[in-house]
Design an enzyme around this catalytic site. Structure first.
Site, PDB file in Angstrom:
ATOM      1  N   ASP A 276     -24.201  -8.927  19.275  1.00 45.08           N
ATOM      2  CA  ASP A 276     -25.565  -8.770  19.813  1.00 45.08           C
ATOM      3  C   ASP A 276     -26.368 -10.058  19.632  1.00 45.08           C
ATOM      4  O   ASP A 276     -26.366 -10.659  18.554  1.00 45.08           O
ATOM      5  CB  ASP A 276     -26.288  -7.622  19.100  1.00 45.08           C
ATOM      6  CG  ASP A 276     -25.750  -6.258  19.514  1.00 45.08           C
ATOM      7  OD1 ASP A 276     -25.441  -6.063  20.700  1.00 45.08           O
ATOM      8  OD2 ASP A 276     -25.632  -5.383  18.636  1.00 45.08           O
TER       9      ASP A 276
ATOM     10  N   ASP B  74     -20.399 -13.204  16.264  1.00 38.90           N
ATOM     11  CA  ASP B  74     -21.295 -12.058  16.209  1.00 38.90           C
ATOM     12  C   ASP B  74     -21.417 -11.564  17.656  1.00 38.90           C
ATOM     13  O   ASP B  74     -21.057 -12.292  18.589  1.00 38.90           O
ATOM     14  CB  ASP B  74     -22.648 -12.523  15.657  1.00 38.90           C
ATOM     15  CG  ASP B  74     -23.710 -11.466  15.832  1.00 38.90           C
ATOM     16  OD1 ASP B  74     -23.459 -10.315  15.450  1.00 38.90           O
ATOM     17  OD2 ASP B  74     -24.778 -11.784  16.404  1.00 38.90           O
TER      18      ASP B  74
HETATM   19 MG   LIG Z   1     -26.545 -10.777  16.395  1.00 42.49          MG
END
Ligand SMILES: [Mg+2]
Ligand SMILES: [Zn+2]
Length: 244
Positions: free
Chosen positions: A12, A10
């Site tokens: 962010d 992932d």
């Molecule tokens: Mg995230």
């Protein structure tokens, strides 16, 4: 047989320890994001995050903010040196590879990687799967959802995920296309990382950020894959070294 590992990242709050989507507005015009959130929440239909951000980016354009200003704000996201180092280490390991699976967008991710001096096609050799964004004339950023809402053929069938992106379906497709015999290591923090994690096999490993939504969700509904927690980039680096 050698174990080959695909690291699925992932972005962010995982690779960078900020949310690039909200950071650009915090830096450039905080009122824009609040206003777009309010408009979307009052409207009928699904409240899509990508719509909020896409409309917000148009408002920034109307306020005279240039794509360069917006991308340099996104690149202010905190990119820990340990994470940059571990991404380089994975890239230089013949039996390991990284991909990004993110609900951010191509431009923000590329801006952060460039600032951290990481060539995106080397550290994420397996690809960056996210919402496409481009700079358009006369100088605004166009952000489009990963799944085109106007194409009935492409809609996902998952009731856990927002309409623009089911990370679980994308992960299954990535595995099926190229990584069938690889061990999957999923690194994430968010609620939308739960769906892909639930689709992993028991040989997989989930590196979940401690105290974040994914951590809570795996406690409520544990995946078959083994879950290990990390609190700091130093800890994350240690966990990944153990897997290489
Ligand atoms: Mg995230
Ligand atoms: Zn899903």
């Amino acid at each position: 047989m050698t174990v080959r590992s695909l690291f699925v990242w992932d972005f962010d709050n995982t690779v960078v320890l900020d949310n690039t989507d909200t950071l650009v507005f915090q830096i450039l015009a905080p009122e824009v994001l609040a206003r777009q959130r309010a408009i979307i929440c009052k409207s009928a239909g699904p409240h899509l995050w990508t719509t909020i951000i896409s409309n917000g980016l148009m408002s920034l354009f109307e306020l005279g903010k240039t794509p360069e200003e917006i991308l340099s704000a996104a690149a202010e996201a905190f990119f820990p040196v340990e994470t940059a180092a571990v991404l380089r280490r994975i890239a230089s390991t013949p039996t390991a590879r990284s991909v990004v699976l993110s609900d951010a967008n191509t431009l923000f991710i590329h801006a952060c990687l460039k600032k951290a001096d990481l060539p995106h096609d080397q550290v994420f050799e397996g690809g960056i799967f996210t919402n496409p964004a481009t700079v358009e004339e006369p100088g605004f950023i166009s952000l489009r959802p990963f799944i085109d809402p106007n194409d009935p053929e492409k809609q996902h069938k998952c009731n856990r995920c927002p309409a623009n992106l089911c990370k679980g379906e994308v992960l299954q497709r990535i595995i099926r296309d190229e990584y069938d015999s690889w061990r999957i290591v999923y690194v994430g923090d968010g609620g939308n990382d739960h769906c892909p994690v639930l689709r992993m096999g028991s040989e997989g490993v989930v590196l979940a950020r401690k105290g974040f939504p994914l951590h809570r969700k795996v406690l409520e509904r544990p995946p078959l894959a083994e879950v290990r927690l990390w609190d700091s980039p130093v800890e994350l680096k240690g966990l990944i070294h153990d897997l290489l």
